[in-house]
Write an enzyme that holds these catalytic residues in place. Structure first.
Site, mmCIF file in Angstrom:
data_model
loop_
_atom_site.group_PDB
_atom_site.id
_atom_site.type_symbol
_atom_site.label_atom_id
_atom_site.label_comp_id
_atom_site.label_asym_id
_atom_site.label_seq_id
_atom_site.Cartn_x
_atom_site.Cartn_y
_atom_site.Cartn_z
ATOM 1 N N ARG A 130 32.012 12.097 25.933
ATOM 2 C CA ARG A 130 32.217 13.083 24.851
ATOM 3 C C ARG A 130 31.071 14.109 24.831
ATOM 4 N NH1 ARG A 130 28.960 14.562 20.146
ATOM 5 N NH2 ARG A 130 30.341 15.228 18.482
ATOM 6 N N THR A 183 23.490 21.103 13.208
ATOM 7 C CA THR A 183 23.572 19.645 13.296
ATOM 8 C C THR A 183 24.726 19.167 12.426
ATOM 9 O OG1 THR A 183 22.444 17.559 12.873
ATOM 10 C CG2 THR A 183 21.808 19.385 11.459
ATOM 11 N N GLY A 184 25.428 18.157 12.903
ATOM 12 C CA GLY A 184 26.560 17.655 12.121
ATOM 13 C C GLY A 184 27.669 17.179 13.036
ATOM 14 N N THR A 185 28.830 16.941 12.465
ATOM 15 C CA THR A 185 29.965 16.489 13.280
ATOM 16 C C THR A 185 30.365 17.617 14.232
ATOM 17 O OG1 THR A 185 31.143 16.930 11.217
ATOM 18 C CG2 THR A 185 31.132 14.661 11.992
ATOM 19 N N GLY A 186 29.953 17.449 15.476
ATOM 20 C CA GLY A 186 30.033 18.530 16.448
ATOM 21 C C GLY A 186 31.414 19.127 16.626
ATOM 22 N N THR A 234 20.032 15.088 15.146
ATOM 23 C CA THR A 234 19.819 16.130 16.145
ATOM 24 C C THR A 234 18.621 16.987 15.768
ATOM 25 O OG1 THR A 234 22.145 16.186 16.659
ATOM 26 C CG2 THR A 234 20.961 18.232 17.034
HETATM 27 N N1 ASP Z 1 26.040 17.833 16.368
HETATM 28 C C1 ASP Z 1 25.748 16.677 17.129
HETATM 29 C C2 ASP Z 1 26.969 16.313 17.941
HETATM 30 O O1 ASP Z 1 28.052 16.379 17.410
HETATM 31 C C3 ASP Z 1 25.359 15.498 16.323
HETATM 32 C C4 ASP Z 1 24.254 15.722 15.344
HETATM 33 O O2 ASP Z 1 24.016 16.833 14.900
HETATM 34 O O3 ASP Z 1 23.555 14.759 15.022
HETATM 35 O O4 ASP Z 1 26.830 15.909 19.064
#
Ligand code: ASP
Length: 356
Positions: free
Chosen positions: A251, A274-277, A223
């Site tokens: 989703r 950024t991360g596991t949303g 992201t």
């Molecule tokens: N945060 C983003 C999501 O969960 C994914 C990412 O940061 O790469 O959609």
């Protein structure tokens, strides 16, 4: 005489009433406590901080060629935003144009090169926020829009809403002349391979020949986000993503959810995550950081570390970047690395990948 006395009395009463009436209305036009004015900002103090995702970014996973490509693209993105701020442009424009550079690059999980959902399609999310007015716009689950951050900005500027999703958002963007691309523009071979691997894994099939590129993207996060403060002291933040590889179609992640993946408030800070949303939504990560600064008086870096710890404790991973009203910059992440960089009017700048 009596007539004169009565008219003087009337005048005094009306003046009194007028003053009484003016007071509350004066008070109402004052900025509410949750919306910042821009106190004592030095016009020479402007800055931009960006990220290009967090994940399995280690020296052993990186080739020279790949490192150079990221370094150059991150530098181009930073320079773009910085130039806008330096010529007196506003932070919203700087954030948007900076994100456009990364959306147009297949290196990142946003716009071109975004990850694929379980149907092998792109569904993109983005949001942007103005820390002065708390105005904000977002799009969720859109396909075909070349630069989803531009659509988010359009929602902010041209509707009374905060978020548009799916077909409605696409129709709205088309109506306003945003650029659209065919599905093939967005899809790269790397992303197709990653999807296949994720789906094989789900079925219990282990792939043995995993390339360096694939390993690097194992963490799936790529992201992009930017936070800037302009010469007027206005903070803006924006984030754009394809979400997570093999996500269930439909989703929606944290990126378009204001307060989760993105937040900006001139009183406190601007944040992009950024991360596991799912974990960033559950902790309302970006707004939580702002609250820790506003109510607990934590310095920016401590606030970010606190939120990332909360996310880690829940089992989530990722990172966040932030910038406060004094143009201090900070980041925090619990992954092996995060593509990130900043550039400030005091001539300091850096681009970093790893956790060292
Ligand atoms: N945060 C983003 C999501 O969960 C994914 C990412 O940061 O790469 O959609």
């Amino acid at each position: 005489m009596k007539k004169q006395f009565i008219s003087t009395l009337c005048l005094s009463i009306s003046l009194l009433l007028f003053t009484q009436c003016e007071k509350p209305s004066e008070k109402n036009t004052n900025t509410p406590t949750t919306v910042a004015g821009t106190p004592q900002h030095s016009p020479e103090n402007f800055a931009i901080v960006i990220h290009g995702g967090a994940g399995t970014i280690t020296k052993s996973n990186m080739t020279d060629e790949r490192r150079k490509a990221y370094q150059e693209k991150l530098q181009e993105a930073l320079d773009t935003g910085y130039a806008i701020l330096a010529r007196g442009g506003n932070s919203l424009e700087a954030v948007q144009k900076t994100i456009n550079i990364m959306e147009d690059s297949p290196l990142f999980n946003a716009g071109k090169g975004a990850v694929l959902n379980s149907l092998g399609k792109n569904e993109l999310d983005a949001s942007i926020m103005d820390g002065k007015t708390l105005n904000t716009g977002a799009v969720a689950g859109v396909s075909g829009i070349r630069n989803p951050i531009n659509a988010a900005r359009l929602v902010m500027d041209s509707t009374k809403h905060v978020m548009l999703g799916g077909k409605g958002a696409e129709d709205f963007a088309r109506l306003h002349g945003l650029t659209f691309e065919d599905a093939s523009y967005f899809i790269t071979e790397d992303r197709m391979r990653q999807l296949k691997r994720a789906q094989d894994k789900e079925k219990g099939i282990e792939t043995h020949s995993v390339s360096l590129n694939d390993r690097l993207d194992e963490g799936k996060f790529g992201t992009v986000g930017a936070v800037a403060i302009d010469k007027n002291g206005t903070i803006a933040a924006g984030t754009s993503t394809g979400g997570m590889t093999n996500k269930k179609y439909g989703r929606i992640g944290d990126t378009p959810i204001i307060g989760a993946g993105t937040y900006a408030n001139n009183l406190t800070c601007g944040i992009s995550c950024t991360g596991t949303g799912e974990y960033f939504i559950r902790t309302l990560a970006a707004h939580e950081a702002s609250n820790l600064i506003q109510y607990k008086k934590l310095p920016l870096k401590d606030a970010l570390d606190n939120v990332i710890k909360q996310i880690g404790d829940l089992g989530g991973s990722g990172g966040m970047i932030g910038l406060d009203k004094e143009a201090n910059i900070a980041w925090s992440f619990n992954t092996e690395g995060m593509y990130r960089g900043f550039k400030k009017s005091d001539h300091t700048q850096s681009i970093e990948f790893y956790n060292d």
